[in-house]
Structure formats: C-alpha cells, structure tokens
Design an enzyme around this catalytic site. Structure first.
Site: not given
Length: 442
Positions: A211, A287
């Site tokens: 994306d 992350d």
C-alpha cells in the site's frame, strides 16, 4: 298371562346377557388392538430415532468427504503454484545469467496478502522508476496465503519475481482478542527475509508493503545510503519514512536525520543485521519489537525529512489506524535530488551528534506556559523543553505532530529531541527532553 310375563323376563335376561357378552368381546378386542397400536407406535418411534441417527452419521460422513475434497483441491492448487514458481524461477535465472552480472545494491520486496488493487498501484509506482535500475534493485513480490487475484496480478509482471508463503499452521494468540493477522504478518516477514538473505544471498533488502507509492529518487536515495549502512555499525537500518513528514512539517528534500525510533514503512537492512534478528524474531508486532531498546541496542535509524514513500493504505490489518490524522497528509518527495554527488559523511555518529547539538544549542529557548504561543510568533529556530511523556503529548498535540512513544522514545526522536519544520518554512521547532542537552554534550 303369568307364563307370558316369565317368558318376557327370560327373553330380557337373555338379551342383557348377549349385550354384556358383546361388550366384553368389544372391550377385549379394543384392548388387543390398543396394545398392538402402542407396540406399533413404539416401533415407529424407534425407527424414527434410528433413521435420525443414520441421517446424522451420513451427514458427518458427507462433511468429512467435503473436507477431504477441499483438502485435495488445496493440495492440487499448491502443487500447481509450486510448478508455476519453479517455472518462474527458471525464467528469472535465465534472465540473470544473461545480464551484465552487476552486483545488486539491494533486493526490493513488496509484502502482499489479499489486496490485488493495492498491489497493482504499488507495483506500477515502483516500476515507473525501477526499470532503469532493475539490475541494481531486483524486484520481488512475496504473497502470504493463496488469494488467487493477488497471485494472478503478481504473476502478470514479467520483470518481477513472485514468491509465495503458504502457512497452514494454526495461529495461537498470546492474549484473548488479539488480531490474528499480526501473527501471520510476522511469520510472513521472517519467511520472506530468510528467503532473500539466506537462500538468495542478497547482502541488503528493502522492504515495502503493498500500500505504498515511491518517490522519483527512491532508488538513488537507498543506493547513496547503502555504503553508510554497511560501514557505520551504529546504524541498524535506513528508512524512507518520516513519521512527522506531513506537508506542514517539512521543507528540505535533501535533509537526512538519525533517530532512536525505528520508522519502518520502506526500509533497508543488511544481511548481518538479519542474521542477528532472525533467530529471535517475535511471534507478532514485529515493528514494535524492533523499537525495543533491548533489540536495537543503542543503534539508530536514518530517515529523510521528506518521505520517499507514501502510505495510501486506509484499509488493512491496522484498520486505518492513524491514517486520517497523520498518514493522509504525508508529503511524498517530488524533487529529484542528486544523491550521487551528496556528501553524507555528516550522518556518521560523531559528526551528526556534533552537527545536531550545534543546531539545538543555537535555537532560541522558550519557557513558560506561553512557550508554544511564542513559537508561533517567532522567525527563528526555537527549542521547547518537555518534562515527561505526558507533557510531550500535550505539546505535540498542540502542534499536531505524532504523540506516540515506544519503550520511552517519542517517534522520530534523537537523544530525546524531536525536530520538525514550522508551517512549511525552514524554521525548526526542537522539542527537547530534560536530559537531551546532556546527551548531546551541551
């Protein structure tokens, strides 16, 4: 006369006796048939019960047959996919053997799952600038799962190598209510990077998501910073992303910074760093795991002032978290910077610390409850001290920058300092922690 009366009585008694006999026979017959009817009803109920049980068993068997058929079809599909992968790999090997033999700067992998429309937009953006540097930055699509539309879209690009991660192992979340997708994403990332670093032996990998759009100088930026990443062991990764890269907070497309906070969203790491991370890769939330101090171990991350990636993913596993507030207004660089001639030695640890410390010390200190108001009315760089996380969030909220911290570090911070431009100008606002000046040697 008397005899006639007697005869009539006798006849009456006879009729009564016959009536009673008939009634008894009728009762006996009714009882017999009632017993037979009850037996028949019982037998019928038993037959119905046995029929229902048989139907239930047949239904279960049909379900098993359907499940086995689905499993067979899935295996057939996987075999077909593996065959296509082998053919695709052979084709890519042939192309590689006939190429100029140039050593790649980094493999570029786009992580995909089930969004073919997003994937197409991302790949089209990459190919616009990658075709001229394809030998330096070979492009891969790594798909998690078996979404046919994503696979077909990925396979439609002749100059892109397709990889597929099929993970049939059930996901066990550690806490109730967690989103399973975060676990599957972590598994996919580990598999893809193991594949590119260990099996395909790339020295560096750039990770993108399905994306993202890239800036015109995306590849030149990463080529320019690759040597710095290799030689400066205090740098853990190079990112193309600035969390505070909204249009109103940036100005200089050539400015790069060091940060103690991992930005992600289009980042490059080396094989040696992956060899360190891979054995202890987390089950989920990879992350945030990288952002832990115990993981990055005082190493820092390079990021640009103006982003080289734009995240358009309003819909996905994170359900559009932060999109409206922070991501939608990100400035994607549209200036072609000559990175080949850029001197990036200022980003080396000691050089950057000294340079940044000088900039912070020269900024005008503002104090008091009206410090933020004063900052709006000045035409020089200013610095404002925050006392703790809560105070930082209050100040950040008034300016409109990211408020979030991870493991005691604000987004984009270096030595506790968060810097951003004021209203698209070259003026800078420095938000400093109580011990930032000490950390900077001031």
């Amino acid at each position: 006369m008397a005899r006639t009366i007697v005869d009539l009585r006798f006849l009456f008694l006879l009729v009564v006796a016959i009536f009673i006999f008939i009634q008894m026979r009728l009762f006996a017959t009714q009882s017999h048939y009632a017993e037979r009817a009850a037996a028949a009803e019982k037998s019928e109920n038993q037959c119905v019960s046995e029929s229902q049980e048989l139907i239930s068993q047949i239904s279960k068997q049909q379900e098993r047959i359907v499940a086995l058929e689905e499993k067979r079809l899935r295996h057939d599909e996987e075999r077909a996919q593996l065959k296509m992968l082998i053919q695709d790999l052979q084709k890519k090997l042939e192309l590689t053997s006939s190429s100029r033999g140039e050593v790649p700067v980094a493999a570029v992998v786009v992580m995909a799952c089930n969004r073919p429309d997003y994937l197409e937009r991302t790949i089209e953006s990459i190919l616009k600038y990658q075709n001229s540097v394809a030998s330096k930055f070979p492009l891969f699509i790594s798909q998690d799962g078996t979404n046919a539309d994503v696979r077909n879209k990925a396979m439609s690009y002749s100059d892109v190598t397709y990889m597929q991660h099929i993970d049939l192992e059930p996901v066990q979340t550690e806490r109730p209510g967690e989103i399973i997708a975060y676990y599957k994403i972590a598994r996919h990332y580990k598999w893809a990077m193991d594949e590119l670093f260990n099996k395909r032996n790339f020295s560096r990998v750039i990770i993108l998501e399905d994306d993202m759009e890239i800036a015109p100088d995306f590849f030149e930026y990463f080529e320019a910073t690759a040597t710095l990443l290799d030689t400066d062991k205090t740098i853990m990764a190079v990112s193309s992303w600035n969390d505070n890269g909204q249009q109103q907070f940036v100005n200089d497309p050539e400015a790069l910074y060091r940060s103690d906070f991992f930005p992600g969203l289009g980042w490059m790491l080396t094989k040696s760093t992956w060899e360190e991370l891979s054995p202890k890769w987390p089950k989920a939330y990879w992350d945030d795991w990288v952002r832990l101090k115990e993981v990055h171990k005082d190493r820092q991350f390079i990021h640009p002032e103006v982003c080289r990636t734009y995240n358009f993913g309003e819909h996905g596993s994170s359900m559009g978290q932060f999109f409206q507030q922070y991501l939608q207004t990100i400035k994607l660089n549209d200036v072609q910077v000559n990175w080949k001639s850029a001197d990036l030695s200022y980003l080396k640890e000691e050089n950057f610390k000294n340079k940044f410390a000088k900039e912070v010390s020269e900024a005008k200190p503002l104090q008091g409850p009206d410090a933020i108001l004063k900052a709006h009315n000045m035409d020089v760089d200013v610095r404002i001290q925050y006392n703790d996380q809560r105070d930082f969030e209050r100040i950040a909220r008034q300016f409109g920058i990211f408020e979030e911290w991870k493991d005691g570090i604000p987004r984009t911070a270096y030595k506790g300092v968060v810097v951003f431009r004021y209203n698209k100008t070259r003026r800078r606002i420095f938000l400093v922690s109580p011990d930032s000046l000490k950390q900077l040697g001031l």
